[in-house]
Scaffold this motif. Sequence first.
Motif, PDB file in Angstrom:
ATOM      1  N   ALA A 133       0.909  -1.280  -0.080  1.00 16.13           N
ATOM      2  CA  ALA A 133      -0.057  -0.118   0.174  1.00 16.13           C
ATOM      3  C   ALA A 133       0.816   1.198  -0.029  1.00 16.13           C
ATOM      4  CB  ALA A 133      -0.911   0.242   1.183  1.00 16.13           C
ATOM      5  N   TRP A 134       2.040   1.187   0.518  1.00 13.17           N
ATOM      6  CA  TRP A 134       3.108   2.264   0.575  1.00 13.17           C
ATOM      7  C   TRP A 134       3.412   2.485  -0.936  1.00 13.17           C
ATOM      8  CZ3 TRP A 134       8.247   1.490  -0.749  1.00 13.17           C
ATOM      9  CH2 TRP A 134       9.091   2.712  -0.316  1.00 13.17           C
ATOM     10  N   HIS A 135       3.742   1.410  -1.614  1.00 10.52           N
ATOM     11  CA  HIS A 135       4.127   1.708  -2.998  1.00 10.52           C
ATOM     12  C   HIS A 135       3.011   2.426  -3.602  1.00 10.52           C
ATOM     13  CE1 HIS A 135       8.005  -0.670  -3.467  1.00 10.52           C
ATOM     14  NE2 HIS A 135       7.399  -1.682  -2.468  1.00 10.52           N
ATOM     15  N   ILE A 136       1.875   2.012  -3.438  1.00 11.10           N
ATOM     16  CA  ILE A 136       0.660   2.372  -4.357  1.00 11.10           C
ATOM     17  C   ILE A 136       0.465   3.814  -3.864  1.00 11.10           C
ATOM     18  CG2 ILE A 136      -1.950   2.286  -4.506  1.00 11.10           C
ATOM     19  CD1 ILE A 136      -0.523  -0.088  -5.870  1.00 11.10           C
ATOM     20  N   ALA A 137       0.607   4.333  -2.633  1.00  7.42           N
ATOM     21  CA  ALA A 137       0.611   5.727  -2.073  1.00  7.42           C
ATOM     22  C   ALA A 137       1.469   6.550  -2.884  1.00  7.42           C
ATOM     23  CB  ALA A 137       0.400   5.855  -0.730  1.00  7.42           C
ATOM     24  N   ARG A 138       2.547   6.000  -3.308  1.00  6.42           N
ATOM     25  CA  ARG A 138       3.849   6.615  -3.922  1.00  6.42           C
ATOM     26  C   ARG A 138       3.477   6.824  -5.218  1.00  6.42           C
ATOM     27  NH1 ARG A 138       9.418   6.928  -1.483  1.00  6.42           N
ATOM     28  NH2 ARG A 138      10.080   5.389  -3.174  1.00  6.42           N
ATOM     29  N   GLY A 139       2.661   6.262  -5.654  1.00  2.89           N
ATOM     30  CA  GLY A 139       2.204   6.277  -7.085  1.00  2.89           C
ATOM     31  C   GLY A 139       3.026   5.358  -8.023  1.00  2.89           C
ATOM     32  N   ASP A 140       3.783   4.230  -7.421  1.00  2.00           N
ATOM     33  CA  ASP A 140       4.711   3.406  -8.291  1.00  2.00           C
ATOM     34  C   ASP A 140       3.726   2.302  -8.714  1.00  2.00           C
ATOM     35  OD1 ASP A 140       6.763   4.965  -7.957  1.00  2.00           O
ATOM     36  OD2 ASP A 140       7.748   3.629  -6.317  1.00  2.00           O
TER      37      ASP A 140
ATOM     38  N   LYS B   3       5.256 -11.130  -6.292  1.00  2.00           N
ATOM     39  CA  LYS B   3       5.381 -12.578  -6.663  1.00  2.00           C
ATOM     40  C   LYS B   3       5.032 -13.178  -5.460  1.00  2.00           C
ATOM     41  CE  LYS B   3       7.700 -16.559  -6.465  1.00  2.00           C
ATOM     42  NZ  LYS B   3       8.487 -17.179  -5.137  1.00  2.00           N
ATOM     43  N   SER B   4       4.212 -14.492  -5.708  1.00  2.00           N
ATOM     44  CA  SER B   4       3.843 -15.222  -4.894  1.00  2.00           C
ATOM     45  C   SER B   4       3.359 -16.562  -5.317  1.00  2.00           C
ATOM     46  CB  SER B   4       2.992 -14.783  -3.647  1.00  2.00           C
ATOM     47  OG  SER B   4       2.873 -15.888  -2.516  1.00  2.00           O
ATOM     48  N   VAL B   5       3.963 -17.778  -5.113  1.00  2.00           N
ATOM     49  CA  VAL B   5       3.303 -19.029  -5.385  1.00  2.00           C
ATOM     50  C   VAL B   5       2.376 -19.696  -4.107  1.00  2.00           C
ATOM     51  CG1 VAL B   5       5.110 -19.819  -6.962  1.00  2.00           C
ATOM     52  CG2 VAL B   5       5.413 -20.241  -4.549  1.00  2.00           C
ATOM     53  N   THR B   6       2.120 -18.717  -3.372  1.00  2.00           N
ATOM     54  CA  THR B   6       1.253 -19.371  -1.887  1.00  2.00           C
ATOM     55  C   THR B   6      -0.136 -18.571  -2.402  1.00  2.00           C
ATOM     56  OG1 THR B   6       3.407 -19.254  -0.591  1.00  2.00           O
ATOM     57  CG2 THR B   6       0.855 -19.436   0.451  1.00  2.00           C
ATOM     58  N   PRO B   7      -1.285 -19.343  -2.469  1.00  2.00           N
ATOM     59  CA  PRO B   7      -2.441 -18.816  -2.835  1.00  2.00           C
ATOM     60  C   PRO B   7      -2.920 -17.637  -1.924  1.00  2.00           C
ATOM     61  CG  PRO B   7      -2.636 -21.176  -3.571  1.00  2.00           C
ATOM     62  CD  PRO B   7      -1.307 -20.802  -2.794  1.00  2.00           C
ATOM     63  N   GLU B   8      -2.846 -17.907  -0.542  1.00  2.00           N
ATOM     64  CA  GLU B   8      -3.199 -17.089   0.496  1.00  2.00           C
ATOM     65  C   GLU B   8      -2.737 -15.670   0.232  1.00  2.00           C
ATOM     66  OE1 GLU B   8      -1.457 -20.060   2.236  1.00  2.00           O
ATOM     67  OE2 GLU B   8      -2.920 -20.783   0.786  1.00  2.00           O
ATOM     68  N   ARG B   9      -1.360 -15.560  -0.109  1.00  2.00           N
ATOM     69  CA  ARG B   9      -0.461 -14.510  -0.165  1.00  2.00           C
ATOM     70  C   ARG B   9      -0.978 -13.805  -1.561  1.00  2.00           C
ATOM     71  NH1 ARG B   9       5.711 -16.797   1.174  1.00  2.00           N
ATOM     72  NH2 ARG B   9       5.394 -16.734   3.664  1.00  2.00           N
ATOM     73  N   VAL B  10      -1.047 -14.622  -2.432  1.00  2.00           N
ATOM     74  CA  VAL B  10      -1.472 -14.075  -3.743  1.00  2.00           C
ATOM     75  C   VAL B  10      -2.697 -13.041  -3.753  1.00  2.00           C
ATOM     76  CG1 VAL B  10      -2.418 -14.519  -6.216  1.00  2.00           C
ATOM     77  CG2 VAL B  10      -0.505 -15.793  -5.106  1.00  2.00           C
ATOM     78  N   ARG B  11      -3.708 -13.826  -2.827  1.00  2.00           N
ATOM     79  CA  ARG B  11      -5.083 -12.956  -2.616  1.00  2.00           C
ATOM     80  C   ARG B  11      -4.710 -11.816  -1.605  1.00  2.00           C
ATOM     81  NH1 ARG B  11      -6.978 -18.004  -3.156  1.00  2.00           N
ATOM     82  NH2 ARG B  11      -6.890 -18.497  -0.915  1.00  2.00           N
ATOM     83  N   ALA B  12      -4.043 -12.021  -0.566  1.00  2.00           N
ATOM     84  CA  ALA B  12      -3.630 -10.857   0.426  1.00  2.00           C
ATOM     85  C   ALA B  12      -2.971  -9.802  -0.375  1.00  2.00           C
ATOM     86  CB  ALA B  12      -2.963 -11.483   1.425  1.00  2.00           C
ATOM     87  N   ASN B  13      -2.245  -9.978  -1.108  1.00  2.00           N
ATOM     88  CA  ASN B  13      -1.326  -8.957  -2.034  1.00  2.00           C
ATOM     89  C   ASN B  13      -2.482  -8.045  -2.901  1.00  2.00           C
ATOM     90  OD1 ASN B  13       0.908 -10.015  -0.672  1.00  2.00           O
ATOM     91  ND2 ASN B  13       1.775 -10.979  -2.342  1.00  2.00           N
ATOM     92  N   PHE B  14      -3.463  -8.868  -3.040  1.00  2.00           N
ATOM     93  CA  PHE B  14      -4.212  -7.891  -4.306  1.00  2.00           C
ATOM     94  C   PHE B  14      -5.170  -6.992  -3.172  1.00  2.00           C
ATOM     95  CE2 PHE B  14      -7.847  -7.737  -6.949  1.00  2.00           C
ATOM     96  CZ  PHE B  14      -7.414  -7.206  -8.469  1.00  2.00           C
ATOM     97  N   ASP B  15      -5.404  -7.416  -1.803  1.00  2.00           N
ATOM     98  CA  ASP B  15      -6.276  -6.742  -0.845  1.00  2.00           C
ATOM     99  C   ASP B  15      -5.673  -5.687  -0.005  1.00  2.00           C
ATOM    100  OD1 ASP B  15      -8.441  -6.423   0.697  1.00  2.00           O
ATOM    101  OD2 ASP B  15      -7.907  -7.807   2.220  1.00  2.00           O
ATOM    102  N   ILE B  16      -5.342  -4.542  -0.929  1.00  2.00           N
ATOM    103  CA  ILE B  16      -4.463  -3.516  -0.379  1.00  2.00           C
ATOM    104  C   ILE B  16      -5.072  -2.034  -0.513  1.00  2.00           C
ATOM    105  CG2 ILE B  16      -2.293  -4.737  -0.317  1.00  2.00           C
ATOM    106  CD1 ILE B  16      -1.546  -3.233  -2.965  1.00  2.00           C
ATOM    107  N   PHE B  17      -6.218  -1.964  -1.077  1.00  2.00           N
ATOM    108  CA  PHE B  17      -6.817  -0.969  -1.347  1.00  2.00           C
ATOM    109  C   PHE B  17      -7.532  -0.004  -0.354  1.00  2.00           C
ATOM    110  CE2 PHE B  17      -5.438  -2.875  -5.215  1.00  2.00           C
ATOM    111  CZ  PHE B  17      -4.614  -1.924  -5.740  1.00  2.00           C
ATOM    112  N   ASP B  18      -7.735  -0.718   0.859  1.00  2.00           N
ATOM    113  CA  ASP B  18      -8.364  -0.271   1.877  1.00  2.00           C
ATOM    114  C   ASP B  18      -7.601   0.032   3.029  1.00  2.00           C
ATOM    115  OD1 ASP B  18      -8.098  -2.768   2.639  1.00  2.00           O
ATOM    116  OD2 ASP B  18     -10.038  -3.121   3.341  1.00  2.00           O
TER     117      ASP B  18
END
Length: 281
Positions: free
Chosen positions: A220-227, A232-247
Amino acid sequence: MAVPTITLNNGVAIPQLGFGVFQIEPENTEKAVLEALSAGYRHIDTAQMYGNEKQVGEALASSDLQRSDVFVTSKLNNGFHRPDDARRAMDQTLADLGTDHVDLFLVHWPLPTRYDGDYVSTWKVMEEFAADGRARSVGVSNFQVDHLERLAKECDVVPAVNQVEVHPYFTNEAVRAYGSEHGIATEAWSPIAQGGVLKDEVITEIADRVGKSTAQVTLAWHIARGDIIFPKSVTPERVRANFDIFDVGLTAEDVERITALDKGEDGRTGPHPDTFDMIPG
Ligand code: NDP
């Protein structure tokens, strides 16, 4: 929540969050990419060097998405900087991905100590790919400010992006600043430093307060900075968690505190672009 897009300097929109496939073995790539697509990712970052473009293509073909639904990036490998090699390599990328165009094609490394220091003729072939539609956008990766200045002086097309190492311990400000002053979007590779920032005290304190993981706070810090990022993850829970960052709800002060974790060159985890000269094979 929908993934925000960034408009590149040629008008093309890129999702600010994608999925990276570096170090995913070819035999695991189709499954990983399908997992990411099912979690909602619509941007995949691969490279000739990763050896898994074919499997990315297979995932795209076996998903029920249209080609135009997914933003696909690949990168020219280090052994192919000479113009004719670059043209052949690009055709191989398109064949492997099973598509007639990529959304973004990057020069993976500048290799200033190879090819007589000539990354200019390589960039001119990239301009060709943009002109003939094999790439909707072209950009660079691991270019330092002086490399970008040389392209500005000797070439016509300004790179749409520069994909460089950026994370809380290596914020790479000079390269990011040059990009924002010249219309070059920054893509931050290894956004969580391959896990290296996840036990940081400041990030942990913020994560505990907002009720998210340290990986989510860092992304979320990267997103806030505009980058633009593609963890990368091969762990399904992490793949989903890394997508859930906009709140995540970082304050401006949180963003500043994380930025202040920068260790300068000591925080760099990857090779230095001025000296890296590895050619595969
Ligand atoms: P990342 O910073 O994305 O970290 C990936 C590592 O972190 C993996 O070991 C993964 O483990 C782990 N991880 C991922 N999510 C979490 C989480 N939520 N919690 C805990 N651990 C987690 O590193 P990358 O180097 O892969 O960078 C991302 C992408 O950037 C690459 O895939 C590639 O597309 C690009 N890149 C580009 C480079 C360039 O030169 N242009 C260089 C390097 C990367 P696991 O998979 O086991 O879950």
